[in-house]
Design a protein around this motif. Structure first.
Motif, PDB file in Angstrom:
ATOM      1  N   SER A  87      16.020  -0.646   4.357  1.00 57.75           N
ATOM      2  CA  SER A  87      17.336  -0.058   4.596  1.00 57.75           C
ATOM      3  C   SER A  87      17.549   1.271   3.878  1.00 57.75           C
ATOM      4  N   SER A  88      16.589   1.682   3.046  1.00 57.54           N
ATOM      5  CA  SER A  88      16.732   2.977   2.372  1.00 57.54           C
ATOM      6  C   SER A  88      15.363   3.629   2.208  1.00 57.54           C
ATOM      7  N   GLU A  89      15.381   4.934   2.061  1.00 57.83           N
ATOM      8  CA  GLU A  89      14.131   5.670   1.875  1.00 57.83           C
ATOM      9  C   GLU A  89      13.479   5.292   0.547  1.00 57.83           C
ATOM     10  N   GLU A  90      14.279   5.081  -0.475  1.00 55.15           N
ATOM     11  CA  GLU A  90      13.734   4.672  -1.773  1.00 55.15           C
ATOM     12  C   GLU A  90      13.021   3.317  -1.654  1.00 55.15           C
ATOM     13  N   GLU A  91      13.629   2.390  -0.924  1.00 59.39           N
ATOM     14  CA  GLU A  91      13.042   1.064  -0.751  1.00 59.39           C
ATOM     15  C   GLU A  91      11.713   1.138  -0.008  1.00 59.39           C
ATOM     16  N   ILE A  92      11.661   1.870   1.097  1.00 58.05           N
ATOM     17  CA  ILE A  92      10.422   1.940   1.880  1.00 58.05           C
ATOM     18  C   ILE A  92       9.319   2.645   1.096  1.00 58.05           C
ATOM     19  N   TYR A 113       8.139   9.615  12.126  1.00 59.95           N
ATOM     20  CA  TYR A 113       7.483   9.664  13.431  1.00 59.95           C
ATOM     21  C   TYR A 113       8.536   9.602  14.535  1.00 59.95           C
ATOM     22  N   GLU A 114       9.477  10.525  14.521  1.00 58.39           N
ATOM     23  CA  GLU A 114      10.526  10.526  15.545  1.00 58.39           C
ATOM     24  C   GLU A 114       9.952  10.738  16.934  1.00 58.39           C
ATOM     25  N   THR A 115       8.867  11.497  17.001  1.00 54.08           N
ATOM     26  CA  THR A 115       8.193  11.709  18.284  1.00 54.08           C
ATOM     27  C   THR A 115       6.730  11.340  18.103  1.00 54.08           C
ATOM     28  N   GLY A 116       6.053  11.082  19.171  1.00 56.47           N
ATOM     29  CA  GLY A 116       4.640  10.747  19.090  1.00 56.47           C
ATOM     30  C   GLY A 116       4.406   9.260  19.195  1.00 56.47           C
ATOM     31  N   ASP A 117       3.344   8.830  18.562  1.00 58.57           N
ATOM     32  CA  ASP A 117       2.856   7.466  18.733  1.00 58.57           C
ATOM     33  C   ASP A 117       3.659   6.386  18.001  1.00 58.57           C
ATOM     34  N   TYR A 118       4.348   6.727  16.914  1.00 59.97           N
ATOM     35  CA  TYR A 118       4.977   5.712  16.084  1.00 59.97           C
ATOM     36  C   TYR A 118       6.473   5.949  15.940  1.00 59.97           C
ATOM     37  N   GLY A 119       7.201   5.887  17.020  1.00 59.07           N
ATOM     38  CA  GLY A 119       8.628   6.155  16.987  1.00 59.07           C
ATOM     39  C   GLY A 119       9.481   4.936  16.734  1.00 59.07           C
ATOM     40  N   PHE A 124       8.032   5.452   9.089  1.00 59.80           N
ATOM     41  CA  PHE A 124       7.162   4.328   9.404  1.00 59.80           C
ATOM     42  C   PHE A 124       5.817   4.514   8.707  1.00 59.80           C
ATOM     43  N   GLY A 125       5.209   3.409   8.294  1.00 58.89           N
ATOM     44  CA  GLY A 125       3.862   3.420   7.744  1.00 58.89           C
ATOM     45  C   GLY A 125       3.219   2.055   7.904  1.00 58.89           C
ATOM     46  N   TRP A 126       1.896   2.046   7.987  1.00 67.42           N
ATOM     47  CA  TRP A 126       1.129   0.813   8.170  1.00 67.42           C
ATOM     48  C   TRP A 126       0.013   0.824   7.138  1.00 67.42           C
ATOM     49  N   CYS A 127      -0.138  -0.278   6.420  1.00 70.59           N
ATOM     50  CA  CYS A 127      -1.161  -0.327   5.380  1.00 70.59           C
ATOM     51  C   CYS A 127      -1.715  -1.738   5.253  1.00 70.59           C
ATOM     52  N   GLN A 128      -2.752  -1.833   4.441  1.00 68.32           N
ATOM     53  CA  GLN A 128      -3.364  -3.122   4.142  1.00 68.32           C
ATOM     54  C   GLN A 128      -3.415  -3.241   2.622  1.00 68.32           C
ATOM     55  N   ASP A 129      -3.046  -4.399   2.095  1.00 70.97           N
ATOM     56  CA  ASP A 129      -3.099  -4.571   0.644  1.00 70.97           C
ATOM     57  C   ASP A 129      -4.503  -4.966   0.203  1.00 70.97           C
ATOM     58  N   TRP A 135       0.462  -4.695   6.558  1.00 67.13           N
ATOM     59  CA  TRP A 135       1.907  -4.555   6.461  1.00 67.13           C
ATOM     60  C   TRP A 135       2.337  -3.319   7.248  1.00 67.13           C
ATOM     61  N   GLN A 136       3.408  -3.468   8.003  1.00 67.59           N
ATOM     62  CA  GLN A 136       4.062  -2.321   8.642  1.00 67.59           C
ATOM     63  C   GLN A 136       5.430  -2.175   7.978  1.00 67.59           C
ATOM     64  N   PHE A 137       5.764  -0.949   7.590  1.00 63.10           N
ATOM     65  CA  PHE A 137       7.057  -0.665   6.973  1.00 63.10           C
ATOM     66  C   PHE A 137       7.826   0.297   7.855  1.00 63.10           C
ATOM     67  N   ASN A 138       9.069  -0.049   8.135  1.00 66.52           N
ATOM     68  CA  ASN A 138       9.918   0.739   9.020  1.00 66.52           C
ATOM     69  C   ASN A 138      11.272   0.957   8.366  1.00 66.52           C
ATOM     70  N   LEU A 139      11.725   2.207   8.361  1.00 60.17           N
ATOM     71  CA  LEU A 139      13.044   2.519   7.850  1.00 60.17           C
ATOM     72  C   LEU A 139      14.019   2.411   9.001  1.00 60.17           C
ATOM     73  N   SER A 140      14.988   1.500   8.878  1.00 60.23           N
ATOM     74  CA  SER A 140      15.951   1.304   9.969  1.00 60.23           C
ATOM     75  C   SER A 140      16.823   2.535  10.131  1.00 60.23           C
TER      76      SER A 140
END
Length: 141
Positions: A87-92, A113-119, A124-129, A135-140
């Motif tokens: 819910s916040s940029e700091e959180e993501i 990623y407002e435009t392109g492949d990950y809108g 948005f970001g995708w990572c592996q621990d 994990w996929q992280f998305n800012l609402s």
């Protein structure tokens, strides 16, 4: 009917489930380990230091976990991931950085990623621990 994500630590990850859930519950708010049951001596599937099944929550959502020292032909796959809506940029930013720390891997950089492949959202970001969980992280918006 209720569905729950079940994470099975096998192969190189076997024996790391407790470490992983301690890590996850330390970085997500409103999180806790609910229960852990270890294998009994001589029980098929594992040894007493391994988790037979456990339950933990991340921000109130329940997950189950297990470990098996059988020689499985599978492990975690990036094709299945945990999707976290922030819910916040700091959180993501904070969660993404903590998940990739200590041996994680960035698969899609955390960016706008407002435009392109990950809108999916504002950011948005995708990572592996380090345990192989994706994990996929998305800012609402």
């Amino acid at each position: 009917m209720k569905t729950t994500t079940f994470l099975t630590f096998v192969g190189e990850q076997c024996g790391k489930a407790k470490e992983a859930i301690d890590f996850y519950t330390s970085i997500f708010p409103n999180s806790e380990i609910k229960s852990i049951v270890n294998y009994q001596e001589g029980e098929a599937g594992g040894t007493p230091e391994l988790i037979k099944y456990g339950v933990f929550t991340l921000n109130g959502t329940a997950y189950m976990v297990s470990e098996s020292n059988y020689n499985h032909a599978w492990s975690f796959s990036p094709g299945v991931s945990l999707f976290v809506t922030c819910s916040s940029e700091e959180e993501i930013d904070t969660l993404f950085e903590k998940i990739v720390s200590n041996g994680g891997q960035i698969m899609v950089p955390l960016e706008n990623y407002e435009t392109g492949d990950y809108g999916f959202g504002e950011k948005f970001g995708w990572c592996q621990d380090r345990y192989g969980i994706s994990w996929q992280f998305n800012l609402s918006e």
